[in-house]
Scaffold this active site. Structure first.
Site, mmCIF file in Angstrom:
data_model
loop_
_atom_site.group_PDB
_atom_site.id
_atom_site.type_symbol
_atom_site.label_atom_id
_atom_site.label_comp_id
_atom_site.label_asym_id
_atom_site.label_seq_id
_atom_site.Cartn_x
_atom_site.Cartn_y
_atom_site.Cartn_z
ATOM 1 N N GLY A 72 1.199 -0.995 0.223
ATOM 2 C CA GLY A 72 -0.197 0.162 0.020
ATOM 3 C C GLY A 72 1.184 0.919 0.637
ATOM 4 O O GLY A 72 2.280 1.266 0.120
ATOM 5 N N HIS A 78 14.276 3.960 0.024
ATOM 6 C CA HIS A 78 14.969 3.541 1.199
ATOM 7 C C HIS A 78 17.483 4.219 1.106
ATOM 8 O O HIS A 78 16.888 3.699 -0.705
ATOM 9 C CB HIS A 78 14.714 1.931 1.185
ATOM 10 C CG HIS A 78 13.481 1.605 1.094
ATOM 11 N ND1 HIS A 78 12.938 1.987 2.623
ATOM 12 C CD2 HIS A 78 12.488 0.671 0.866
ATOM 13 C CE1 HIS A 78 11.729 1.874 2.180
ATOM 14 N NE2 HIS A 78 11.884 0.985 1.007
ATOM 15 N N SER A 138 8.604 5.951 7.379
ATOM 16 C CA SER A 138 8.102 5.549 7.026
ATOM 17 C C SER A 138 6.777 4.166 6.637
ATOM 18 O O SER A 138 7.871 3.224 7.844
ATOM 19 C CB SER A 138 7.784 5.625 5.020
ATOM 20 O OG SER A 138 8.768 7.641 4.927
ATOM 21 N N CYS A 169 5.297 9.477 0.037
ATOM 22 C CA CYS A 169 4.390 9.160 0.161
ATOM 23 C C CYS A 169 3.131 9.863 -0.304
ATOM 24 O O CYS A 169 2.510 9.824 0.035
ATOM 25 C CB CYS A 169 4.086 8.773 2.082
ATOM 26 S SG CYS A 169 5.241 8.086 2.106
#
Length: 217
Positions: A72, A78, A138, A169
């Site tokens: 999701g 990263h 996150s 996001c």
């Protein structure tokens, strides 16, 4: 009845795609007796685009690869110096809902940072953990066959510049922050050790079994 044992896998530094596919494999092949696991890893630089992701939120990927994934949420980054934790939890067996699992993950980060006198909080409309309106962690999950995979990313001691190449996001101009700058965990190892404790306490795991690397498939 919930098994109170949690297996912790310390994966070290691993590329994103191989760990992602290993998570999928574990989730697809586990049964009602399979243990819950917590995978702790650090990834090389990569942008991952969740199922709700929109391409316009990737402003300038440059030389950093972009991978479309089955979790999701929208786009995140990263990289080295970031703690990534993947909870592989049978939520059906544990009798917890998805929202409850998300809340537990967020609260485990909040509780861990509180040990360092850092006041962090969650937002109902924007999953993750924040400190003074800046995002420190996150979160993005996938539930399949009643089990969770994917997970959380906590900024510890990393180069935050790549976050400026995206709308993290999906939020334009969202500022990121990391634990080292706030007097929190100084290394990924320290953050992983502390987060393992708060996560297992919140979800009621009483026995922790540590492993180096992935299980042989």
């Amino acid at each position: 009845m919930q098994d109170t044992t949690l297996h912790i896998r310390h994966l070290g530094k691993q590329d994103y795609e191989s760990v992602w596919h290993a998570m999928q494999h574990y989730t697809d092949t586990r049964n009602s007796e399979s243990p819950d696991e917590l995978w702790i890893v650090e990834h090389p630089p990569v942008f991952t685009q969740g199922q709700a992701g929109k391409s316009e939120h990737i402003l300038n990927a440059g030389d950093i690869p972009v991978i479309q994934v089955d979790r999701g949420g929208q786009v995140t980054y990263h990289g080295p110096g970031q703690l990534v934790v993947y909870p592989l939890i049978d939520i059906k067996r544990s009798k917890i809902g998805v929202r409850q699992l998300v809340t537990h993950i967020e609260q485990s980060i909040i509780n861990m940072l509180a040990k360092y006198d850092i006041q962090a909080y969650a937002k109902a409309d924007a999953p993750g953990v924040y400190v003074n309106e800046r995002k420190i962690a996150s979160l993005g999950l996938r539930i399949r066959r009643g089990c969770s995979f994917h997970g959380l990313a906590l900024n510890v001691d990393m180069d935050l510049a790549p976050f400026r190449r995206i709308n993290p996001c999906g939020y334009a101009g969202l500022e990121m922050v990391q634990s080292k700058a706030l007097g929190g965990p100084q290394t990924v190892t320290e953050a992983g050790e502390q987060l393992t404790i708060t996560f297992s306490q919140l979800l009621g795991y009483q026995h922790l079994v540590h492993h180096q690397g992935l299980a042989a498939s």
